[in-house]
Scaffold this motif. Sequence first.
Motif, mmCIF file in Angstrom:
data_model
loop_
_atom_site.group_PDB
_atom_site.id
_atom_site.type_symbol
_atom_site.label_atom_id
_atom_site.label_comp_id
_atom_site.label_asym_id
_atom_site.label_seq_id
_atom_site.Cartn_x
_atom_site.Cartn_y
_atom_site.Cartn_z
ATOM 1 N N GLY A 192 18.915 6.547 31.382
ATOM 2 C CA GLY A 192 18.474 6.566 32.766
ATOM 3 C C GLY A 192 17.699 5.352 33.203
ATOM 4 O O GLY A 192 17.043 5.385 34.255
ATOM 5 N N VAL A 201 21.649 4.782 34.798
ATOM 6 C CA VAL A 201 21.870 5.898 35.712
ATOM 7 C C VAL A 201 23.313 5.927 36.205
ATOM 8 O O VAL A 201 23.919 6.993 36.344
ATOM 9 N N SER A 206 26.067 13.670 37.981
ATOM 10 C CA SER A 206 25.140 14.527 38.705
ATOM 11 C C SER A 206 25.185 15.933 38.109
ATOM 12 O O SER A 206 26.042 16.249 37.275
ATOM 13 N N ASP A 207 24.283 16.781 38.549
ATOM 14 C CA ASP A 207 24.288 18.163 38.048
ATOM 15 C C ASP A 207 25.620 18.847 38.343
ATOM 16 O O ASP A 207 26.174 19.563 37.492
ATOM 17 N N ALA A 221 20.041 14.106 34.949
ATOM 18 C CA ALA A 221 21.042 14.074 36.013
ATOM 19 C C ALA A 221 20.939 12.793 36.821
ATOM 20 O O ALA A 221 19.847 12.268 37.075
ATOM 21 N N ALA A 222 22.094 12.298 37.242
ATOM 22 C CA ALA A 222 22.162 11.167 38.157
ATOM 23 C C ALA A 222 22.063 11.681 39.587
ATOM 24 O O ALA A 222 22.226 12.885 39.848
ATOM 25 N N PRO A 223 21.814 10.808 40.561
ATOM 26 C CA PRO A 223 21.830 11.248 41.961
ATOM 27 C C PRO A 223 23.175 11.857 42.332
ATOM 28 O O PRO A 223 24.210 11.522 41.750
ATOM 29 N N HIS A 224 23.162 12.744 43.309
ATOM 30 C CA HIS A 224 24.380 13.430 43.709
ATOM 31 C C HIS A 224 25.447 12.430 44.144
ATOM 32 O O HIS A 224 25.159 11.428 44.789
ATOM 33 N N SER A 225 26.670 12.719 43.761
ATOM 34 C CA SER A 225 27.807 11.893 44.141
ATOM 35 C C SER A 225 28.969 12.814 44.457
ATOM 36 O O SER A 225 29.100 13.894 43.877
ATOM 37 N N THR A 229 33.395 16.060 42.107
ATOM 38 C CA THR A 229 32.415 17.140 41.980
ATOM 39 C C THR A 229 33.073 18.498 41.795
ATOM 40 O O THR A 229 32.627 19.328 41.004
#
Length: 338
Positions: A192, A201, A206-207, A221-225, A229
């Motif tokens: 990270g 990162v 992401s989650d 977790a990475a930022p949402h993408s 998904t």
Amino acid sequence: MADPDILARPDDDTVRAALRSASRAPSVHNTQPWQWTLDDVALHLDYDDVWQLSTADPRGRQMIISCGAALHHARTALADRGWRTEVTRMPDPEHPEHLATLRFRPWSDPPAGVHTRAAAMTRRWTDRLPMLPPPGPADLLHRLRMLASPHEVELNELDSSAGPRLAAASARVAILHDSDLDYQAELHWWVGHDGDTGVPVGALASDAQAAGVPLGRRFPAAPHSARRTEQPDQAAIIVLSTDGDRPGQWLRTGEALSAVLLECAAAGAASCTLTHLTELPAVRTMIAGLLRRGGTPQVLVRVGTAPDSRHEPTARRDLADILTIDRGHTVRTGRTPR
């Protein structure tokens, strides 16, 4: 009279160029635990346990597998530049950190696959997101088995019935790791952050994306993408196994892993190495029970197709940090190459 045992070797610039390519080899958490020394006769590979994961990898198994991947990358890059390498593995029992000695012979006509896999070094990357099925799976898996076999490593594809058991095992591993403060501290040290080692990162999921890959290691977790998904993971799962669990077999596992990952990249397939599932003895035993002929599972790999291929190459250590050129000396000799 010239010593017939002293073979011609590539010039320093050729070795540097080959090792720059070889530095793209995968390693656990991108630790890059290898150290090279070039003398007048040979190229030597050592592990540097400064980069060992003391909590996740206390035996150094994953560290040596990582170095094996670098060894195969280096041999491939040198062959691409016209040099065959003869390898002595584990040449000095009193110095277990000395993993291999490479000596050289000119090689004017290496197989075409060598050039193809060498070219794939810059395209190979670890894709932690959900995948579609691999391209031409039967043909690809046959080639992967053939590439692993010379390294005394067996490659098995697990059938779909293994998925739920592996997912349950991965969840159990994650629960154990969540309560291990030393493991968590080590993980967050390596993951990270931007730098020339570790997992940035941009290489994380992401989650929501991680939820689609139930076999994956639990990373921060990475930022949402929006990338993939909602897509369930359809990757094939392969296992590299050996008939024992000794350092020499770990090294050969890394060599086989490198060949497999490069062939996947050359074929347009995505891949992701899974090492957390072989960190706990109970899970390794369970995975061994899924193999047709038993053996000791060393590494699992997800192989599939990435609907998109956007990624930034992860950084690597400077060549000056991993290569020492010792002119005028023969540092080590070792046994007859095998």
